[in-house]
Design an enzyme around this catalytic site. Sequence first.
Site, mmCIF file in Angstrom:
data_model
loop_
_atom_site.group_PDB
_atom_site.id
_atom_site.type_symbol
_atom_site.label_atom_id
_atom_site.label_comp_id
_atom_site.label_asym_id
_atom_site.label_seq_id
_atom_site.Cartn_x
_atom_site.Cartn_y
_atom_site.Cartn_z
ATOM 1 N N HIS A 40 0.798 -1.222 0.000
ATOM 2 C CA HIS A 40 0.000 0.000 0.000
ATOM 3 C C HIS A 40 0.831 1.273 0.000
ATOM 4 C CE1 HIS A 40 0.546 -0.471 4.451
ATOM 5 N NE2 HIS A 40 0.551 0.846 4.434
ATOM 6 N N GLU B 20 -4.011 3.383 1.528
ATOM 7 C CA GLU B 20 -4.291 3.626 2.940
ATOM 8 C C GLU B 20 -4.535 5.110 3.129
ATOM 9 O OE1 GLU B 20 -1.896 3.987 7.150
ATOM 10 O OE2 GLU B 20 -1.150 2.534 5.686
ATOM 11 N N ASN C 11 -6.228 11.890 10.951
ATOM 12 C CA ASN C 11 -5.936 12.360 12.298
ATOM 13 C C ASN C 11 -7.175 13.086 12.792
ATOM 14 O OD1 ASN C 11 -3.084 11.562 12.646
ATOM 15 N ND2 ASN C 11 -2.828 12.837 10.846
ATOM 16 N N HIS D 296 2.304 11.714 -6.965
ATOM 17 C CA HIS D 296 0.942 11.303 -7.308
ATOM 18 C C HIS D 296 0.776 9.789 -7.165
ATOM 19 C CE1 HIS D 296 3.202 10.819 -11.124
ATOM 20 N NE2 HIS D 296 2.439 9.753 -11.270
ATOM 21 N N GLU E 85 -2.831 10.411 -11.378
ATOM 22 C CA GLU E 85 -2.554 10.267 -12.800
ATOM 23 C C GLU E 85 -3.509 9.225 -13.381
ATOM 24 O OE1 GLU E 85 1.216 9.341 -15.792
ATOM 25 O OE2 GLU E 85 1.399 8.901 -13.654
#
Length: 165
Positions: free
Chosen positions: A13, A80, A84, A107, A153
């Site tokens: 990830h 992921e 916060n 990106h 992208e």
Amino acid sequence: MSLKPHDGFVFNHTMLRIKNPVVSVDFYEQVFGMTLLRKLDFPEMSFSLYFLAKLGESDTPPTDEGERTQWTFSQRGVLELTHNWGTESDADFKYHDGNAQPQGFGHICFAVPDLNRAVAWFDEKGLDYVKRPDQGKMKNVAFVKDPDGYWIEIVQPDLLGGLGR
């Protein structure tokens, strides 16, 4: 044949920090068809993690929480999103997208089967563009922004055979 230390490594990830999980999770589910695989809350540290992926029709995440967490961390191409707690309530809060100075992160990318169809879909959804496929020197590549301003992208692989030649 001897095993190398990196045999079996899987790129799992990439993490992006987000301001508002309701907005960002919905964006990736609705615009890109991703599925929320697992949400993990860490109250003692005031943050939550949201793991999303583009699943195939035969991919079925386990229902048991522990098994689902293990399964999530064994997948490829997971996004992921880290939230916060409290950032969603601060009108002035914003994360650095990595493309303003000082540059860093650039990106993420989605490959699509039909770039024109994808662009029409993004237009319908009202996405903000950094670059449309016909703009700039690099044709057949688009960049859109997610709710936090991160660049995404968009490429159609079969249009890129001459790239870099």
